[in-house]
Design a protein around this motif. Structure first.
Motif, PDB file in Angstrom:
ATOM      1  N   GLU A  58      14.321  -2.334   1.335  1.00 45.88           N
ATOM      2  CA  GLU A  58      13.725  -1.112   0.811  1.00 45.88           C
ATOM      3  C   GLU A  58      14.749  -0.459  -0.100  1.00 45.88           C
ATOM      4  O   GLU A  58      15.946  -0.454   0.211  1.00 45.88           O
ATOM      5  N   ILE A  59      14.274   0.153  -1.152  1.00 50.01           N
ATOM      6  CA  ILE A  59      15.185   0.858  -2.044  1.00 50.01           C
ATOM      7  C   ILE A  59      15.704   2.122  -1.320  1.00 50.01           C
ATOM      8  O   ILE A  59      14.937   2.852  -0.715  1.00 50.01           O
ATOM      9  N   ALA A  60      17.019   2.303  -1.357  1.00 49.34           N
ATOM     10  CA  ALA A  60      17.618   3.512  -0.773  1.00 49.34           C
ATOM     11  C   ALA A  60      17.972   4.485  -1.894  1.00 49.34           C
ATOM     12  O   ALA A  60      17.669   5.667  -1.823  1.00 49.34           O
ATOM     13  N   ARG A  61      18.616   3.938  -2.932  1.00 50.42           N
ATOM     14  CA  ARG A  61      18.989   4.780  -4.069  1.00 50.42           C
ATOM     15  C   ARG A  61      18.901   3.966  -5.354  1.00 50.42           C
ATOM     16  O   ARG A  61      19.217   2.773  -5.362  1.00 50.42           O
ATOM     17  N   PHE A  62      18.505   4.633  -6.412  1.00 51.41           N
ATOM     18  CA  PHE A  62      18.385   4.008  -7.725  1.00 51.41           C
ATOM     19  C   PHE A  62      19.076   4.898  -8.749  1.00 51.41           C
ATOM     20  O   PHE A  62      18.820   6.092  -8.814  1.00 51.41           O
ATOM     21  N   GLY A 101      19.315   9.690 -10.969  1.00 51.39           N
ATOM     22  CA  GLY A 101      19.564   9.140  -9.636  1.00 51.39           C
ATOM     23  C   GLY A 101      18.388   9.512  -8.760  1.00 51.39           C
ATOM     24  O   GLY A 101      17.927  10.659  -8.809  1.00 51.39           O
ATOM     25  N   VAL A 102      17.870   8.553  -8.010  1.00 55.01           N
ATOM     26  CA  VAL A 102      16.716   8.804  -7.135  1.00 55.01           C
ATOM     27  C   VAL A 102      17.029   8.236  -5.764  1.00 55.01           C
ATOM     28  O   VAL A 102      17.479   7.082  -5.660  1.00 55.01           O
ATOM     29  N   GLU A 103      16.810   9.018  -4.722  1.00 50.74           N
ATOM     30  CA  GLU A 103      16.930   8.487  -3.361  1.00 50.74           C
ATOM     31  C   GLU A 103      15.563   8.560  -2.695  1.00 50.74           C
ATOM     32  O   GLU A 103      14.863   9.567  -2.796  1.00 50.74           O
ATOM     33  N   ILE A 104      15.198   7.462  -2.049  1.00 48.94           N
ATOM     34  CA  ILE A 104      13.891   7.379  -1.384  1.00 48.94           C
ATOM     35  C   ILE A 104      14.155   7.299   0.124  1.00 48.94           C
ATOM     36  O   ILE A 104      14.794   6.347   0.586  1.00 48.94           O
ATOM     37  N   PHE A 105      13.689   8.279   0.855  1.00 48.84           N
ATOM     38  CA  PHE A 105      13.900   8.298   2.305  1.00 48.84           C
ATOM     39  C   PHE A 105      12.723   7.649   3.034  1.00 48.84           C
ATOM     40  O   PHE A 105      12.873   7.003   4.040  1.00 48.84           O
ATOM     41  N   ARG A 106      11.525   7.878   2.509  1.00 47.67           N
ATOM     42  CA  ARG A 106      10.323   7.230   3.056  1.00 47.67           C
ATOM     43  C   ARG A 106       9.380   6.991   1.895  1.00 47.67           C
ATOM     44  O   ARG A 106       9.180   7.877   1.067  1.00 47.67           O
ATOM     45  N   ARG A 107       8.830   5.791   1.823  1.00 43.89           N
ATOM     46  CA  ARG A 107       7.884   5.515   0.734  1.00 43.89           C
ATOM     47  C   ARG A 107       6.520   6.092   1.096  1.00 43.89           C
ATOM     48  O   ARG A 107       5.983   5.813   2.166  1.00 43.89           O
ATOM     49  N   LEU A 108       5.966   6.889   0.195  1.00 43.19           N
ATOM     50  CA  LEU A 108       4.658   7.515   0.423  1.00 43.19           C
ATOM     51  C   LEU A 108       3.567   6.462   0.442  1.00 43.19           C
ATOM     52  O   LEU A 108       3.649   5.444  -0.255  1.00 43.19           O
ATOM     53  N   LEU A 122       0.822  -1.223   0.000  1.00 44.19           N
ATOM     54  CA  LEU A 122       0.000   0.000   0.000  1.00 44.19           C
ATOM     55  C   LEU A 122       0.851   1.267   0.000  1.00 44.19           C
ATOM     56  O   LEU A 122       0.386   2.336   0.395  1.00 44.19           O
ATOM     57  N   ARG A 123       2.101   1.147  -0.433  1.00 46.93           N
ATOM     58  CA  ARG A 123       2.970   2.312  -0.550  1.00 46.93           C
ATOM     59  C   ARG A 123       3.423   2.469  -1.998  1.00 46.93           C
ATOM     60  O   ARG A 123       3.469   1.497  -2.752  1.00 46.93           O
ATOM     61  N   ALA A 124       3.759   3.705  -2.357  1.00 43.12           N
ATOM     62  CA  ALA A 124       4.127   4.013  -3.745  1.00 43.12           C
ATOM     63  C   ALA A 124       5.294   3.149  -4.195  1.00 43.12           C
ATOM     64  O   ALA A 124       6.305   3.032  -3.493  1.00 43.12           O
ATOM     65  N   SER A 125       5.181   2.558  -5.360  1.00 38.57           N
ATOM     66  CA  SER A 125       6.261   1.753  -5.928  1.00 38.57           C
ATOM     67  C   SER A 125       7.358   2.678  -6.453  1.00 38.57           C
ATOM     68  O   SER A 125       7.119   3.869  -6.705  1.00 38.57           O
ATOM     69  N   LEU A 126       8.547   2.120  -6.638  1.00 37.58           N
ATOM     70  CA  LEU A 126       9.647   2.889  -7.235  1.00 37.58           C
ATOM     71  C   LEU A 126       9.232   3.414  -8.610  1.00 37.58           C
ATOM     72  O   LEU A 126       9.504   4.560  -8.968  1.00 37.58           O
ATOM     73  N   VAL A 127       8.535   2.560  -9.368  1.00 39.37           N
ATOM     74  CA  VAL A 127       8.077   2.955 -10.701  1.00 39.37           C
ATOM     75  C   VAL A 127       7.180   4.188 -10.632  1.00 39.37           C
ATOM     76  O   VAL A 127       7.352   5.149 -11.387  1.00 39.37           O
ATOM     77  N   SER A 128       6.228   4.206  -9.708  1.00 39.31           N
ATOM     78  CA  SER A 128       5.317   5.350  -9.669  1.00 39.31           C
ATOM     79  C   SER A 128       6.052   6.600  -9.187  1.00 39.31           C
ATOM     80  O   SER A 128       5.767   7.706  -9.657  1.00 39.31           O
ATOM     81  N   MET A 159      20.471  -0.644  -8.049  1.00 40.02           N
ATOM     82  CA  MET A 159      19.560  -0.388  -6.925  1.00 40.02           C
ATOM     83  C   MET A 159      20.323  -0.667  -5.638  1.00 40.02           C
ATOM     84  O   MET A 159      20.877  -1.753  -5.469  1.00 40.02           O
ATOM     85  N   SER A 160      20.361   0.318  -4.742  1.00 42.65           N
ATOM     86  CA  SER A 160      21.012   0.134  -3.443  1.00 42.65           C
ATOM     87  C   SER A 160      19.939  -0.027  -2.385  1.00 42.65           C
ATOM     88  O   SER A 160      18.935   0.685  -2.398  1.00 42.65           O
TER      89      SER A 160
END
Lengths: 245, 245
Positions: free
Chosen positions: B192-196, B62-69, B20-26, B237-238
């Motif tokens: 969890e993805i940290a950086r892509f 480069g994308v860093e995800i700190f918290r998935r929405l 129920l959280r946003a995917s990396l793709v979205s 993907m890190s």
């Protein structure tokens, strides 16, 4: 009797295909998004049902496309429920462009399932939906009931991570994309979708191997089955000439 | 110096995965949508370039995800360009939740191609972008330059209709989904993805057969090649521990 809900969206670059017009998949996405938005606004959305351990599932859908929207076009989806019984509710959608022209219409039938038991429950027992029913006829014919057939071509497909939605099964619109992607080039390039009907029969879950069968004639028929031959969903796409590409 | 563009979006049910959280793709979709919206607002969007027979193409991200929405969360993407040269522009994004907390950040590098010749053109010759450059540093490190490697596992994939975007090649974000879908369950479920990071090298077109190679260690490496071994894109993907599922 409540007012019909009207929701505004815009065709984003991610919604269009190589013709720069909205794909069938993205139109189905917006139609279902409007259904969700309107159910939320009436306090019987997925979030409300989740509190009681239930969720909406789509049983059948019929969509007619009169004109494919172009990239960046703004449009509205008006939606209303015109039937509720123990088994399901019927929700309608009319899609209009910014000039008020109807460019698409849809009719959808929904059941409520118990999330743990994965079994349908009495829709009318969940809440009193009677106040939301609007006595206005559906804009297009009810979704076709689609029977089994012998497919001409088949393709195998394993359900992967991105196929799975918030209900923990393959998202309804994913099947539409799989089917469209199987079509021969002479249809994708030279035909336009006129009407699309789909019946959802059983769920598919992560890792399941599915067989997608297709037959093309005046219309294109699809059946997706699980490994043991149990049908997952069936669909029909009816075509008109495009003359565009 | 112009003000940074800020764009508001909401995580819709179609954007979330089974958690129920946003995917990396979205998230990549929204980040690129903000890029497009901001370029449009500054009159150098895809539509403006198309008039001159050109289009934007993404080179590296480069994308860093700190918290998935989470589903239904509203969020903003602030975006600004901080570098333009003949080869490319650098565009940054900071994604904030409704409390103003930064939940993700991105850095993207773009070239302009001549649509017919499928060749890069001088970015600065297209228009004067200097007035849009904001002298504010990128929120995260520049996209990694990713080199060839020997993949542990490979998968073949034919490019289908729904993979093709408005540029008539495979859409940038499609590759992200293909890669994520190849990951082993122990990563998808417990990391969890940290950086892509992703590098786009050559285009892929409808009907092309591609080989997706993957190696998993501390991070996951991907390389997508065409039939003759020409690289199409590479990504890393890190991961961080999830502790959630």
């Amino acid at each position: 009797m409540m007012e019909k809900g009207t929701y505004s969206y815009k065709i984003e670059p991610r919604d269009v295909d190589f013709t720069l017009r909205a794909s069938l998949v993205s139109m189905c996405d917006y139609i279902l998004q409007a259904a969700g938005d309107d159910a939320d606004n009436n306090n019987f959305g997925v979030r409300d049902l989740n509190c009681e351990g239930c969720s909406w599932v789509l049983l059948r859908m019929g969509v007619e496309i009169f004109r494919r929207l172009e990239q960046y076009e703004e449009f509205t989806v008006r939606t209303w429920v015109n039937d509720v019984n123990r088994m399901m509710t019927t929700r309608n959608m009319v899609v209009c462009d910014s000039r008020g022209e109807t460019v698409a219409a849809a009719i959808t039938q929904w059941a409520i399932i118990d999330i743990e038991k994965r079994r349908a429950v009495d829709v009318t027992a969940r809440a009193d939906f009677s106040h939301v029913v609007r006595n206005e006829p559906s804009p297009i014919a009810v979704p076709l009931r689609i029977f089994a057939f012998e497919p001409e071509t088949t393709q195998m497909r394993t359900v992967v991570y991105s196929d799975i939605d918030f209900n923990r099964h393959v998202g309804s619109v994913k099947y539409v994309g799989w089917m469209y992607d199987m079509l021969p080039e002479e249809i994708v390039m030279y035909k336009e979708i006129a009407r699309f009907d789909i019946n959802f029969i059983h769920e598919a879950r992560l890792g399941q191997v599915l067989r997608i069968g297709m037959s093309n004639g005046d219309s294109s028929m699809f059946e997706i089955c699980s490994g043991n031959g149990q049908p997952v969903c069936r669909a029909v796409m009816s075509w008109k000439e495009s003359g565009l590409k």
